[in-house]
Enzyme design. Structure first.
Site, PDB file in Angstrom:
ATOM      1  CE  LYS A 104      -3.154   2.658   2.870  1.00 17.12           C
ATOM      2  NZ  LYS A 104      -3.835   2.758   4.179  1.00 17.12           N
ATOM      3  N   GLY A 165      -8.244   9.086   8.940  1.00 14.74           N
ATOM      4  CA  GLY A 165      -8.570   9.216  10.354  1.00 14.74           C
ATOM      5  C   GLY A 165      -9.670  10.200  10.686  1.00 14.74           C
ATOM      6  CB  ALA A 192      -8.130   6.954   4.101  1.00 12.20           C
ATOM      7  N   GLY A 193     -10.844   7.560   5.598  1.00  9.34           N
ATOM      8  CA  GLY A 193     -11.810   8.624   5.804  1.00  9.34           C
ATOM      9  C   GLY A 193     -13.219   8.185   6.137  1.00  9.34           C
ATOM     10  CG  ASN A 214      -6.500   1.005  11.334  1.00  2.39           C
ATOM     11  OD1 ASN A 214      -5.318   0.760  11.187  1.00  2.39           O
ATOM     12  ND2 ASN A 214      -7.067   0.777  12.500  1.00  2.39           N
ATOM     13  CB  THR A 215      -9.387   5.594  12.402  1.00  2.00           C
ATOM     14  OG1 THR A 215      -8.033   5.724  11.948  1.00  2.00           O
ATOM     15  CG2 THR A 215      -9.559   6.404  13.668  1.00  2.00           C
TER      16      THR A 215
END
Lengths: 265, 65
Positions: A104, A165, A192-193, A214-215
């Site tokens: 990645k 994040g 992401a996001g 992830n977050t």
């Protein structure tokens, strides 16, 4: 389940994944909760990184064992890199450590937004593709940048939904729709996001092939529960896409037939 | 000689990278290395000679997003 089945598997560089959810491994309250999140979400890919370690510490060895026990495809990242050279060296170290040529590719250009540096990203992507890596570039919805990355040898694109994040969801719906329409045959992952499962379902309904996050899972009050919710949302969005949604219309149309209605006046 | 290991000035004896990792206590640990920003594969560590003020990075697997 009966009727039309969702296309549950997806191909990335010739590898068939059993799920369209990719999960990060960072920020979980504990290794046990991380493992539970993967089990309940049915995620098929785990993103990982490389970091400095002093002699005598065993953090790396312990994490390596944990990741292998997840029994999923490993996707090392180049998080924190700000130049092509730095990203290439990091990718090479990750390939040796994790025994995979998947990477990645992150090359950050702006500290506050963590927006990728498009020029360094393309340079790094070209070098890594020539070196045999299977590059998953973290990019934006920019179509010109996508074109350059494909020209550099990338066979997958990973546009952001929102800055890493933030949990803001899809901040440029038009841009992501345009990117998807421009390259209908290129496997694309929204990376992401995202903050909520409904946002994951939405990007799958838009025709994206997978979601990486992830977050939103790791920082939830119940990470494993949230992971499962994301897994269900990704599958639901994919099924909805496959089921050919109706066209929206401006005027109301009764769903109950008028024929046969009783006259009561 | 003094080299910079993971950002720290460190006095070392060994000059070959494979011997230096043993000297530092990494032993058979799962690590990857780069010298002065260039990746050094495990199979090439014996051929990699370190010099004064070189920058050595030693990394291991870690969580990531």
């Amino acid at each position: 389940m009966t009727g039309m089945q969702p296309q549950t598997t997806a191909l990335f560089y010739g590898t068939e994944l059993s799920s369209r959810l990719m999960l990060g491994t960072s920020q979980y309250p504990s290794p046990a909760i991380l493992a539970d999140a993967f089990r309940r979400s049915n995620a098929a890919v785990a993103t990982v990184s490389v970091r400095r370690e002093a002699a005598g510490q065993a953090a790396g060895e312990g994490f390596w064992r944990l990741v292998r026990e997840l029994n999923v495809q490993i996707l090392p990242n180049t998080a924190g890199c700000h130049s092509a050279d730095e990203a290439v060296t990091t990718a090479q170290m990750a390939r040796e450590l994790f025994e995979t040529d998947w990477v990645k590719l992150e090359v950050i250009g702006h500290a506050d937004t963590l927006q990728p540096d498009p020029f360094e990203l393309v340079t790094a992507a070209r070098q890594l593709c020539q070196d045999g890596f299977k590059v998953f570039p973290y990019t934006t919805e920019d179509i010109i940048l996508a074109d350059r990355l494909l020209d550099a040898g990338c066979e997958v694109l990973m546009p952001w939904g929102a800055p890493i994040g933030t949990g803001l969801g899809i901040v440029n719906r038009y841009g992501l729709q345009s990117l998807r329409a421009q390259y209908p045959d290129v496997p694309m992952v929204i990376d992401a996001g995202l903050g909520l499962p409904s946002q994951a379902a939405e990007v799958m309904e838009m025709g994206y092939d997978a979601v990486l996050l992830n977050t939103a899972v790791a920082k939830a009050g119940d990470p494993a529960g949230m992971a499962e919710a994301f897994g269900m949302a990704v599958a639901a969005g994919q099924l909805a896409r496959t089921a050919d949604p109706m066209e929206p219309r401006n005027m109301a149309a009764p769903s109950t037939p008028l024929i046969g209605k009783a006259f009561l006046e | 000689m003094k080299i910079i290991i993971n950002g720290e000035n460190t006095e070392v004896q060994a000059t070959a990278l494979d011997q230096l990792l043993v000297e530092l206590g990494y032993g058979d640990s799962r690590v990857a290395t780069a010298v002065n920003g260039v990746f050094v594969a495990q199979g090439h560590r014996a051929d990699c000679t370190l010099n004064e003020a070189d920058r050595l990075e030693v990394v291991t697997p870690r969580q990531g997003g």
